[in-house]
Design an enzyme around this catalytic site. Structure first.
Site, mmCIF file in Angstrom:
data_model
loop_
_atom_site.group_PDB
_atom_site.id
_atom_site.type_symbol
_atom_site.label_atom_id
_atom_site.label_comp_id
_atom_site.label_asym_id
_atom_site.label_seq_id
_atom_site.Cartn_x
_atom_site.Cartn_y
_atom_site.Cartn_z
ATOM 1 N N CYS A 60 43.371 38.836 40.570
ATOM 2 C CA CYS A 60 44.100 39.891 41.966
ATOM 3 C C CYS A 60 44.185 41.045 40.170
ATOM 4 C CB CYS A 60 45.341 38.988 41.558
ATOM 5 S SG CYS A 60 46.712 39.973 42.500
ATOM 6 N N LEU A 61 43.775 41.918 40.854
ATOM 7 C CA LEU A 61 44.366 43.311 40.549
ATOM 8 C C LEU A 61 45.024 43.178 39.048
ATOM 9 C CD1 LEU A 61 42.587 45.980 41.997
ATOM 10 C CD2 LEU A 61 41.439 44.397 40.823
ATOM 11 N N GLN A 81 51.534 46.873 45.382
ATOM 12 C CA GLN A 81 50.686 46.227 43.762
ATOM 13 C C GLN A 81 50.516 47.657 43.474
ATOM 14 O OE1 GLN A 81 47.217 43.726 45.099
ATOM 15 N NE2 GLN A 81 46.897 43.631 43.843
ATOM 16 N N HIS A 107 50.472 38.819 49.436
ATOM 17 C CA HIS A 107 51.263 40.065 48.493
ATOM 18 C C HIS A 107 52.482 40.336 49.136
ATOM 19 C CE1 HIS A 107 48.779 40.551 44.692
ATOM 20 N NE2 HIS A 107 47.829 40.474 45.198
ATOM 21 N N GLY A 150 40.405 43.587 47.677
ATOM 22 C CA GLY A 150 41.606 43.872 48.512
ATOM 23 C C GLY A 150 42.950 44.518 47.334
ATOM 24 N N HIS A 160 44.720 36.938 50.691
ATOM 25 C CA HIS A 160 45.089 36.751 49.858
ATOM 26 C C HIS A 160 46.571 37.975 49.680
ATOM 27 C CE1 HIS A 160 44.524 37.540 44.688
ATOM 28 N NE2 HIS A 160 45.200 38.841 45.168
ATOM 29 N N GLU A 161 45.913 39.330 50.494
ATOM 30 C CA GLU A 161 46.657 40.475 50.319
ATOM 31 C C GLU A 161 48.011 40.405 51.562
ATOM 32 O OE1 GLU A 161 46.245 42.534 47.976
ATOM 33 O OE2 GLU A 161 44.087 41.364 47.947
#
Ligand code: NI
Length: 164
Positions: free
Chosen positions: A87-88, A48, A133, A43, A129-130
């Site tokens: 997480c990226l 991000q 963000h 994701g 999770h996204e």
């Protein structure tokens, strides 16, 4: 695309709704899928990649590529479960996070069509999770504060090294 990491202000901002789903947005979506795949992510949210708008993409394992624009989580299950999240934007950290097992999300796709999706398993996890963000929330906000502090400290050191 460059992925913002912990400490960047944009990751902590509440993202703004997408006002028009035009070719610029579709191009952004395409680039986000490429970046996500390159980094083996499941994701990726627009903040991000430095865009404070309410948009994220997901591809959970064998699932299809999915785009969520101006999403709303309209229902969550009472049952919760734990999962090791990463997480990226917070490379090399994985921690167990407890979240509802299932969610129902309403959003627009990249063609501006509204859809409602009931998700469970990894996709439900990714959606939550996204979505976080877009609210400026990171998974480390949902773990033990001492563990969070350690992770933040590691990123402060990395940032200091970059500046030096
Ligand atoms: Ni993330």
């Amino acid at each position: 695309m460059e992925v913002m990491t912990l400490g960047e202000e944009v990751l902590r901002q509440k993202a703004q709704p997408v006002s028009e789903i035009d070719d610029g947005i579709r191009e952004l979506v395409r680039e986000m899928f490429v970046t996500m795949a390159e980094k083996d992510g499941v994701g990726l949210a627009a903040p991000q990649v430095g865009k404070s708008i309410r948009l994220f993409v997901a591809k959970a394992d064998d699932d299809v590529e999915r785009t969520f624009i101006n999403p709303q989580i309209i229902a969550t299950s009472q049952e919760t479960c734990g999962y090791e999240e990463g997480c990226l934007s917070i490379p090399k950290s994985w921690e167990n996070v407890t979240r509802p097992e299932r969610v129902t999300v309403q959003a627009l796709n990249e063609r501006g069509r509204r859809f409602t999706l009931e998700a469970d398993g990894l996709l439900a996890r990714v959606i939550q999770h996204e979505y976080d963000h877009l609210e400026g929330i990171l998974f480390i906000d949902r773990i033990d504060p001492a563990k969070k502090a350690k992770i933040e400290e590691r990123f402060q050191k990395t940032a200091a090294k970059k500046e030096a």
